[in-house]
Design a protein around this motif. Structure first.
Motif, PDB file in Angstrom:
ATOM      1  N   SER A  19       1.184  -1.712  -0.066  1.00  0.00           N
ATOM      2  CA  SER A  19      -0.160  -0.128  -0.429  1.00  0.00           C
ATOM      3  C   SER A  19       0.229   1.158  -0.257  1.00  0.00           C
ATOM      4  N   LYS A  20       2.459   0.997   0.354  1.00  0.00           N
ATOM      5  CA  LYS A  20       2.514   2.867   0.321  1.00  0.00           C
ATOM      6  C   LYS A  20       2.484   3.506  -0.928  1.00  0.00           C
ATOM      7  N   SER A  21       2.940   4.483  -0.836  1.00  0.00           N
ATOM      8  CA  SER A  21       2.944   5.007  -2.376  1.00  0.00           C
ATOM      9  C   SER A  21       4.554   6.281  -2.633  1.00  0.00           C
ATOM     10  N   GLN A  22       5.225   5.646  -1.234  1.00  0.00           N
ATOM     11  CA  GLN A  22       6.831   6.764  -1.424  1.00  0.00           C
ATOM     12  C   GLN A  22       7.668   5.565  -2.302  1.00  0.00           C
ATOM     13  N   ASN A  23       8.506   6.507  -2.581  1.00  0.00           N
ATOM     14  CA  ASN A  23       9.867   4.947  -3.332  1.00  0.00           C
ATOM     15  C   ASN A  23      10.660   4.883  -2.002  1.00  0.00           C
ATOM     16  N   GLU A  61      12.869  10.141   0.253  1.00  0.00           N
ATOM     17  CA  GLU A  61      13.031   9.321  -1.066  1.00  0.00           C
ATOM     18  C   GLU A  61      14.153   8.438  -1.676  1.00  0.00           C
TER      19      GLU A  61
END
Ligand code: ATP
Ligand code: MG
Length: 158
Positions: A19-23, A61
């Motif tokens: 579910s994570k949206s970060q890189n 990031e």
């Protein structure tokens, strides 16, 4: 209940991974076998959720979050390490206080109430464990916690 911590931890990490949206990349250095601990699964899941969501929230990031489990005396030692901005030395112990947030301006945009780690400490201590942080500004933060673990109990399962 007696819970296999290895599979619980893997399931929680999988959920964040999907579910994570970060890189941010995840690295698991977990004890491979089943490790049974007597815990309230929902409460320890809440502890893991808070620690991992903090690690993601404060990761840069391209950062990496590393998960470990190991045996330490009569305890299972769990850690979650990030490569975020870290916490000033004199503030590290304060993050477990209710409503405490290191940088009000910074954390305002990131959201949260400042209750997560206070609740985590309450729950870990109610299980007979400890929770603490080690952090270096500009390098990252590691949250550790322990859960009582009895290797003799393990033998009864096998
Ligand atoms: P909530 O968990 O209630 O949504 P929160 O994440 O701000 O809000 P805590 O989880 O209790 O609250 O964390 C308290 C404070 O500790 C955070 O606001 C942040 O300033 C600092 N903190 C916690 N984890 C980290 C981390 N991994 N890296 C840097 N700072 C952190
Ligand atoms: Mg939090």
């Amino acid at each position: 209940d007696w819970i296999n911590f290895t599979s619980l931890f893997n399931r929680v990490i999988d959920r964040f991974d999907l579910s994570k949206s970060q890189n941010v990349s995840f690295k698991r250095l977990l004890i491979e076998e089943a490790v049974f601990v007597e815990i309230d699964q929902d409460k320890i899941t809440q502890v893991l959720d808070n620690i991992i969501s903090n690690a993601l929230k404060y990761s840069p990031e391209g950062g990496q979050v590393t998960f470990t489990t190991s045996y330490k005396d009569e305890f299972l030692l769990i850690s979650v390490k990030d490569e975020g901005m870290g916490i000033p030395r004199d503030k590290v112990e304060k993050i477990f206080e209710r409503f405490y947030r290191v940088d009000k301006a910074r954390t305002r945009q990131l959201g949260g109430t400042g209750l997560g780690l206070a609740i985590a400490r309450e729950m870990v201590e109610a299980h007979g464990g400890r929770i603490w942080a080690e952090s270096e500004e500009g390098k990252g933060t590691t949250i550790y916690f322990t859960l009582p673990y009895d290797p003799a109990q393990e033998d009864e399962w096998t």
